[in-house]
Design an enzyme around this catalytic site. Structure first.
Site, PDB file in Angstrom:
ATOM      1  N   HIS A 110      -3.494  -5.277  -0.088  1.00  6.48           N
ATOM      2  CA  HIS A 110      -3.019  -5.836   1.185  1.00  6.48           C
ATOM      3  C   HIS A 110      -3.041  -7.371   1.117  1.00  6.48           C
ATOM      4  O   HIS A 110      -3.996  -8.018   1.568  1.00  6.48           O
ATOM      5  CB  HIS A 110      -3.898  -5.353   2.337  1.00  6.48           C
ATOM      6  CG  HIS A 110      -3.720  -3.907   2.654  1.00  6.48           C
ATOM      7  ND1 HIS A 110      -2.787  -3.456   3.571  1.00  6.48           N
ATOM      8  CD2 HIS A 110      -4.326  -2.801   2.158  1.00  6.48           C
ATOM      9  CE1 HIS A 110      -2.836  -2.141   3.635  1.00  6.48           C
ATOM     10  NE2 HIS A 110      -3.759  -1.710   2.786  1.00  6.48           N
ATOM     11  N   GLU A 165      -1.523  -9.480   2.848  1.00  9.20           N
ATOM     12  CA  GLU A 165      -1.476 -10.133   4.163  1.00  9.20           C
ATOM     13  C   GLU A 165      -2.847 -10.573   4.644  1.00  9.20           C
ATOM     14  O   GLU A 165      -2.970 -11.495   5.463  1.00  9.20           O
ATOM     15  CB  GLU A 165      -0.838  -9.198   5.202  1.00  9.20           C
ATOM     16  CG  GLU A 165      -1.664  -7.983   5.599  1.00  9.20           C
ATOM     17  CD  GLU A 165      -1.487  -6.773   4.702  1.00  9.20           C
ATOM     18  OE1 GLU A 165      -1.867  -5.657   5.111  1.00  9.20           O
ATOM     19  OE2 GLU A 165      -0.956  -6.941   3.589  1.00  9.20           O
ATOM     20  N   CYS A 168       0.846  -1.198   0.000  1.00  8.95           N
ATOM     21  CA  CYS A 168       0.000   0.000   0.000  1.00  8.95           C
ATOM     22  C   CYS A 168       0.883   1.251   0.000  1.00  8.95           C
ATOM     23  O   CYS A 168       1.514   1.573  -1.002  1.00  8.95           O
ATOM     24  CB  CYS A 168      -0.974  -0.045   1.165  1.00  8.95           C
ATOM     25  SG  CYS A 168      -2.373   1.086   0.981  1.00  8.95           S
TER      26      CYS A 168
END
EC number: 6.3.4.2
Length: 562
Positions: free
Chosen positions: A534, A536, A398
């Site tokens: 993102h 993750e 990001c």
């Protein structure tokens, strides 16, 4: 009379066959006991026995969602595929069960009151006086029961601790559900603390007794107690808790501190948590639990092939929960490479007084995560430059991608004033505010003066990858879907100037307008990737995200060169 009772029993069994069973998880004594982790672990154990589960979180705070809350207040904001900004516990739920959460799996007092007030203004209540009971409690019950899908168990966690004023409507709603659901269809699991007083040499049960007393005063009798403790619970203390808290002795489950959150499912299974839950529901001969996946993870944790050090350069590093999903995704990348990942938390502002070499030397990989605002950005840019010049694997997420673009623009493309409009209108803004984008078949528009809450590009969006790119090889495909949470975007108009520096735009939105991924080719840098989304949020311990797998793999190679 016997026939009547038999008919009623058959009716209850039929209802239960059509509806999921509900497990309500509450907490007492103190916060941070691990209710979210306990909920996730229990969900994983029920899955291991072949059951379908869904997990939900009830948050008593007045914010509509955590989207505008400081990470120092609430930790990270977890984003779902459908664009909901939710509590970080939903990340635990997804990581442990693999079941994707949705907007309908997290609710707050603020959202409940917003909906009730909107209904009152429309006249939906037909002139009635709007009250906590029944209107607020009915709204909570509707949320708990709605959109459950085809599952066997719904696990609902209540945030906070019993006795909190703001939590009372939630506890009352659950009390009512305990009476309204068919008999034997709900279970109350209460998480408490058993402190050990070293000076007295004793484990104290009184806090648990008082917590259960408080819960019972509301009208809820817990069925199972999960007692968190640093030490083994003696049999005498277990009997005492059962006697004074009005539960079976077998229902007093010990929850000891664990070396890793990923050993918790096995630990709770060994203590009989899932067995006791199923016994409560009358499932006396459940399928045997298949825990092979969790046993393999425990083996990797216990016997890694080595260790790598990853420097995470952020602005909220004093509170690691602000980067909870990143922390866990790095651990998952370690699982995939059979290594232990040691995280070095680096405050970005440190680079205002220190040289990158002094702070980052010894790191096998550098990760710059997302964030908002200008504070610490110059330090992040220095970290990117250090990783690029020293050929250390770099992963920008990001804002971390945007910092990589700005660093390349300044130091490689000769754009000394390169910056982002997030930090002011001065300079050459290669990163700017998004004013419109496409979501599905709709065009979304935003302005600088719009509300902050829920106005970002949120949720899952597709991207198209360059066929020969590093990321396409990592994913094994050129079409991906990833979750976003950002308001600013790299300006595609600078693509040619930046690609002339060998920073390639290897992933774009399907319409080719929004840059999603940048990378440096592997013949120039061993592993340098920045992503606007993102990744993750979609990593799992049993299914590590391919980019984290690749990043840690590159860090392992780098560690061998040192």
């Amino acid at each position: 009379m016997r026939n009547t009772a038999l008919v009623a029993e058959c009716r209850d069994i039929a209802l239960m066959a059509k509806q999921p069973r509900y497990i309500f998880i509450t907490g007492g004594v103190v916060s941070s006991l691990g209710k979210g982790l306990a909920s996730a672990a229990l969900g994983a154990l029920l899955q291991a026995r072949g059951y379908k589960v869904r997990l939900r979180k009830l948050d008593p705070y007045l914010n509509v969602d955590p989207g505008t809350m400081s990470p120092y207040q609430h930790g990270e904001v977890y984003v779902t595929d459908d664009g909901a900004e939710t509590d970080l516990d939903l990340g635990h739920y997804e990581r442990f069960t693999g079941v994707s959460a949705a907007q309908s799996d997290n609710i707050t007092t603020g959202r409940i009151y917003s909906e009730i007030i909107a209904k009152e203004r429309r006249g939906d209540y037909l002139g009635a006086t709007v009250q906590v009971i029944p209107h607020v409690t009915n709204e909570i019950k509707d949320f708990v029961l709605s959109d459950a899908g085809d599952v066997d168990f719904v696990l609902c966690e209540v945030g906070g601790t019993v006795g909190d004023i703001e939590g009372l409507p939630f506890f009352e709603a659950l009390r009512q559900l305990g009476q309204e659901l068919p008999r034997g269809q709900c279970c109350f699991l209460h998480v408490t603390l058993l402190p050990y007083i070293a000076a007295a040499g004793e484990m104290k049960t009184k806090p648990t007794q008082h917590s259960v007393k408080e819960l019972r005063s509301i009208g809820i009798q817990p069925d199972i107690l999960l007692c968190r403790s640093e030490r083994e619970i003696p049999e005498g203390e277990r009997r005492k808790i059962a006697r004074f808290c009005n539960v079976r002795e077998s229902s007093v489950i010990q929850g000891l501190d664990a070396k890793s959150i990923y050993t918790v499912p096995l630990a709770y299974h060994d203590e009989g948590l899932d067995r006791e839950v199923l016994n409560h529901f009358g499932i006396l001969a459940p399928p045997k639990a298949d825990l092979g996946t969790w046993q393999a993870i425990e083996e990797t944790l216990s016997n890694p092939d080595g260790e790598v050090k990853i420097a995470v350069v952020g602005k909220y590093t004093v509170l690691p929960d602000a980067y909870k999903s990143i922390t866990e995704a790095l651990v998952h990348g370690g699982f995939a490479n059979q290594v232990k990942v040691k995280i070095l938390w680096v405050e970005a502002e440190d680079f205002e007084t220190k040289e990158p070499e002094d702070v980052l030397k010894g790191a096998n990989g550098i990760l710059v995560p997302g964030g908002f605002g200008e504070r610490g950005t110059e330090g992040k840019i220095k970290a990117v430059q250090y990783a690029r010049e020293k050929k250390i694997p770099y992963f920008g997420i990001c804002l971390g991608m945007q910092m990589a673009v700005i660093e390349a623009a300044r130091n490689l493309a000769g754009m000394d004033a390169a910056s982002s409009s997030e930090f002011g209108e001065e300079g050459e803004n290669v990163v700017g505010l998004m004013t419109e984008w496409t979501k599905g078949n709709e065009r979304v528009e935003r302005t600088k003066t719009a509300d902050l809450g829920g106005t970002m590009r949120l949720g899952a969006y597709p991207a198209i990858l360059s066929e020969s790119s590093l990321v396409a090889k990592a994913y094994g495909t050129t079409e991906i879907s990833e979750r976003h949470r950002h308001r600013y975007e790299v300006n595609i108009d600078y693509r040619d100037r930046l690609e002339a520096t060998d920073l390639h735009f290897s992933g774009l939105s399907p319409d080719g307008v929004l840059p999603e991924i940048v990378e440096i080719p592997t013949h120039i840098h061993p592993w340098f990737v920045g992503v606007q989304f993102h990744p993750e949020l979609k990593s799992r311990p049993f299914d590590p995200h391919p980019l984290f797998k690749g990043f840690i793999g590159a860090a392992v190679e780098q560690s061998r060169l040192v």
